[in-house]
Design a protein around this motif. Structure first.
Motif, short mmCIF file in Angstrom:
data_model
loop_
_atom_site.label_atom_id
_atom_site.label_comp_id
_atom_site.label_asym_id
_atom_site.label_seq_id
_atom_site.Cartn_x
_atom_site.Cartn_y
_atom_site.Cartn_z
N ILE A 1 0.90 -1.19 -0.06
CA ILE A 1 -0.01 0.03 -0.01
C ILE A 1 0.94 1.27 -0.10
CG2 ILE A 1 -1.89 1.25 1.11
CD1 ILE A 1 -2.42 -1.57 2.63
N ILE B 1 -2.70 0.62 -4.33
CA ILE B 1 -2.46 -0.52 -3.72
C ILE B 1 -2.04 -1.65 -4.96
CG2 ILE B 1 -3.72 -2.57 -2.94
CD1 ILE B 1 -5.72 -0.49 -1.68
N THR C 1 -5.83 1.59 4.09
CA THR C 1 -5.59 2.70 3.43
C THR C 1 -6.40 3.75 4.26
OG1 THR C 1 -7.35 2.44 1.93
CG2 THR C 1 -5.18 1.85 1.22
N SER D 1 -6.99 -4.39 2.64
CA SER D 1 -6.16 -3.19 2.30
C SER D 1 -6.91 -1.80 2.17
CB SER D 1 -5.53 -3.44 0.77
OG SER D 1 -4.73 -4.75 0.93
#
Length: 176
Positions: free
Chosen positions: A85, A100, A125, A121
């Motif tokens: 990321i 990503i 973030t 993910s």
């Protein structure tokens, strides 16, 4: 029964599990995605340290942004996939890298893990403070495009790289 999976930060404790993941991918002959899995794990502790330093922004090469790497593991600590990321976007990342990058080991594909690694993910973030996330894939990677749209991706203008490869770009807006 479906595996229980979660993201963990790279750790020397799972050296054997990671090396199995790495060698399986290497043997497949496929491109290693995300870029961090291309890193030679011969000095495993050094590799893990490199990844953790990148997250803190320590000793980043010129023009790089901070990035966080996580491993997707199951309840047996088998490394199923890796995600990287980026905490920001350079011009190059804006067009063909995104925030990503993720990959699932060849033997574990088509089991829903890509959808999960991307969903997890997106949570990461949000924790970093990114609420509009760019995720990209090659135009011929239909499975990845489906995974991105399943996670809320809205297709934007594609980008054509110098070698003619077409990169599909998707934005995912994270809602509170």
């Amino acid at each position: 029964m479906e595996d229980k999976v979660h993201l963990i930060k790279p750790t020397v404790v799972l050296q054997n599990e990671y090396l199995e993941f790495y060698h399986e991918w290497k043997a497949s002959g496929e491109d290693m995605i995300p870029w961090v899995i291309e890193k030679d794990p011969a000095d495993f502790a050094g590799m893990v340290q490199f990844l953790l330093k990148n997250e803190k922004g320590i000793d980043l090469p010129e023009g790089w942004v901070r990035d966080s790497t996580y491993w997707l593991v199951n309840e047996n600590n088998k490394v199923l996939g890796v995600v990287n990321i980026r905490h920001g976007l350079t011009e190059r990342l804006f067009y063909c890298g995104g925030h990503i990058g993720y990959g699932i080991r060849p033997s574990e594909r088509r089991k829903g893990y890509a959808t999960k690694i991307l969903a997890y993910s997106l949570e990461k973030t949000r924790e970093i403070g990114i609420d509009k996330v760019l995720v990209v894939c090659d135009a011929d990677n239909i499975g990845s495009a489906r995974t991105i749209t399943k996670n809320g991706g809205v297709e934007d203008v594609s980008f054509i790289e110098k070698d003619g490869n077409v990169v599909k770009r998707f934005w995912i807006e994270l809602k509170d």
